[in-house]
Design a protein around this motif. Structure first.
Motif, mmCIF file in Angstrom:
data_model
loop_
_atom_site.group_PDB
_atom_site.id
_atom_site.type_symbol
_atom_site.label_atom_id
_atom_site.label_comp_id
_atom_site.label_asym_id
_atom_site.label_seq_id
_atom_site.Cartn_x
_atom_site.Cartn_y
_atom_site.Cartn_z
ATOM 1 N N HIS A 1 103.401 -12.732 -82.116
ATOM 2 C CA HIS A 1 104.897 -12.184 -83.511
ATOM 3 C C HIS A 1 104.927 -12.988 -84.819
ATOM 4 O O HIS A 1 104.931 -11.974 -85.845
ATOM 5 N N SER B 1 101.994 -15.389 -78.016
ATOM 6 C CA SER B 1 103.256 -14.253 -78.027
ATOM 7 C C SER B 1 103.760 -14.924 -79.732
ATOM 8 O O SER B 1 103.524 -14.188 -80.059
ATOM 9 N N ASP C 1 100.651 -17.674 -72.843
ATOM 10 C CA ASP C 1 101.408 -16.648 -72.724
ATOM 11 C C ASP C 1 102.480 -17.292 -74.046
ATOM 12 O O ASP C 1 102.268 -16.558 -74.644
ATOM 13 N N HIS C 2 102.797 -18.366 -74.357
ATOM 14 C CA HIS C 2 103.683 -18.754 -75.680
ATOM 15 C C HIS C 2 102.967 -18.496 -77.431
ATOM 16 O O HIS C 2 103.012 -18.352 -77.868
ATOM 17 N N VAL D 1 102.711 -9.484 -73.827
ATOM 18 C CA VAL D 1 102.019 -10.612 -73.686
ATOM 19 C C VAL D 1 102.613 -10.953 -72.096
ATOM 20 O O VAL D 1 100.771 -10.098 -71.383
ATOM 21 N N SER E 1 107.759 -10.158 -78.257
ATOM 22 C CA SER E 1 106.181 -10.510 -78.574
ATOM 23 C C SER E 1 106.103 -11.173 -76.866
ATOM 24 O O SER E 1 104.779 -10.635 -76.904
ATOM 25 N N SER E 2 106.934 -11.656 -76.192
ATOM 26 C CA SER E 2 106.395 -12.706 -75.172
ATOM 27 C C SER E 2 106.320 -11.458 -74.141
ATOM 28 O O SER E 2 105.529 -11.522 -72.953
#
Length: 400
Positions: free
Chosen positions: A278, A274, A270-271, A391, A387-388
């Motif tokens: 982004h 994101s 996920d990071h 997601v 963004s995170s």
């Protein structure tokens, strides 16, 4: 009718593709794009906005604020965009013998703000018993509401106490909800249904459990909003709704990105996803509305390692094993060991340097910088935290 017009224009464009000169083809393409933009602009957005309201002893000021301003809240949301708004309410208290009035009372969606005001008029803050309340039951009742499939779905949970089973020292049900409902499991179910949870945390009482509530909000792609006075509730609701409606415009793009990676057999980080999105949005100058406190973005799990850790756990039992009450001057005062029973509007006695020990919590007045936070919204570049959250929503929906 609008959709049919769009399809017909697309069909005409395709049929003339092979016989139309390039310049004329370009003009037709531009005209169709313009018509599509008009159609999109004229589309009515749908917002389903539910409230999960703690109706125990210390919450009357928040109930009053919601009741007195619900019509204004809807008017402000509608004024910003062409939006069809529906409202719902879940009231909650606690299980007997801690509270014998009711556990939850559920009012399904209505388009009438006057009906919603009527429901809130019958709300009263009383009882509650031990420190935790029926938070799990209230979240579970949200799943029973008649959410529209095409709507932006938001629940604002207004709370000042943890769920049962988190590890609080004053818990009549230390093993968790008597009905066997796990709030972490339910939060993941809400996420799978695309329901975004905003926790309006009534501080200082909720501060020891702030990381937990921040975690379950993040699971759904939502936010924890710290509140020290009831008067800011209306602004929080309006600005939070504006942010979610804005971010929802990006949701199809995020869904497509996450789905493509899943179909390719990629294990979703996920990071990393994101960060990719982004950077992409930053390069193209993509903007979104942002709810701000004191002209800054709200804190998120990106700012709290504990909340981030809790958000990755699947059950309340997992969190309980490692849970730590957030330290602070507010963690133990009033009639309950875990911080309940004190007024949320705090005024220190003369000579006091803050709202810690020795403060006079009997007043309904709020003084000092600790209670003076202001909320608003601003259009700005999409942030990494936003963004995170997007997601997070896409992962939950595509795992469904």
């Amino acid at each position: 009718m609008e959709t049919r017009r769009k399809r017909n224009n697309d069909s005409v464009f395709k049929q003339t593709l092979d016989t139309t000169p390039v310049k004329k083809l370009k003009k037709m393409s531009d005209k169709i794009d313009q018509m599509k933009e008009v159609i999109i602009e004229n589309e009515t957005k749908c917002l389903d906005l539910a409230f999960a309201m703690d109706c125990t002893g210390s919450m009357q000021s928040y109930i009053n604020e919601a009741r007195n301003n619900i019509c204004k809240i809807v008017e402000e949301i509608v004024a910003s965009e062409n939006i069809d708004v529906r409202l719902a309410l879940v009231e909650y208290r606690d299980h007997p013998p801690e509270d014998t009035s009711f556990v939850t009372r559920c009012h399904d969606f209505t388009k009438s703000s006057k009906t919603m005001k009527g429901w809130l008029s019958t709300c009263s803050a009383t009882g509650g018993g031990d420190t935790p309340e029926a938070v799990a039951d209230a979240l579970h009742d949200l799943l029973k509401l008649s959410w529209r499939e095409d709507s932006t779905k938001i629940c604002v949970c207004i709370s000042d106490a943890p769920p049962h089973g988190l590890g609080c020292t004053s818990d009549g049900f230390p093993e968790g909800c008597p009905n066997g409902i796990d709030p972490v499991v339910v939060s993941n179910q809400l996420a799978a249904e695309g329901i975004t949870l905003y926790v309006a945390g009534c501080e200082p009482a909720i501060i020891p459990y702030k990381d937990f509530f921040m975690a379950i909000a993040h699971i759904t792609g939502g936010q924890y909003v710290p509140m020290r006075k009831a008067q800011v509730l209306s602004k929080v609701i309006v600005c939070g709704a504006q942010e979610e409606l804005s971010l929802n415009d990006l949701m199809a793009e995020v869904d497509a990105e996450v789905r493509a990676r899943m179909q390719a057999g990629e294990e979703i980080n996920d990071h990393a996803v994101s960060g990719f999105l982004h950077n992409k949005w930053t390069e193209r100058g993509q903007q979104a509305v942002q709810l701000q406190m004191d002209n800054a973005e709200l804190n998120s799990v990106q700012d709290s390692p504990e909340a981030k850790k809790y958000s990755q756990m699947k059950t309340l039992a997992e969190i309980k094993k490692v849970f730590k009450e957030k330290p602070g001057r507010y963690a133990s005062f009033g009639s309950h060991a875990c911080g309940r029973g004190a007024s949320l509007f705090c005024k220190p006695v003369s000579g006091s340097t803050g709202f810690g020990a020795g403060g006079d919590y009997s007043t309904g007045t709020c003084f000092g910088a600790a209670c003076s936070s202001t909320f608003g919204s601003v259009a700005t570049g999409v942030t990494f935290a936003q963004s995170s959250r997007l997601v997070q929503k896409a992962i939950a929906k595509n795992k469904k």
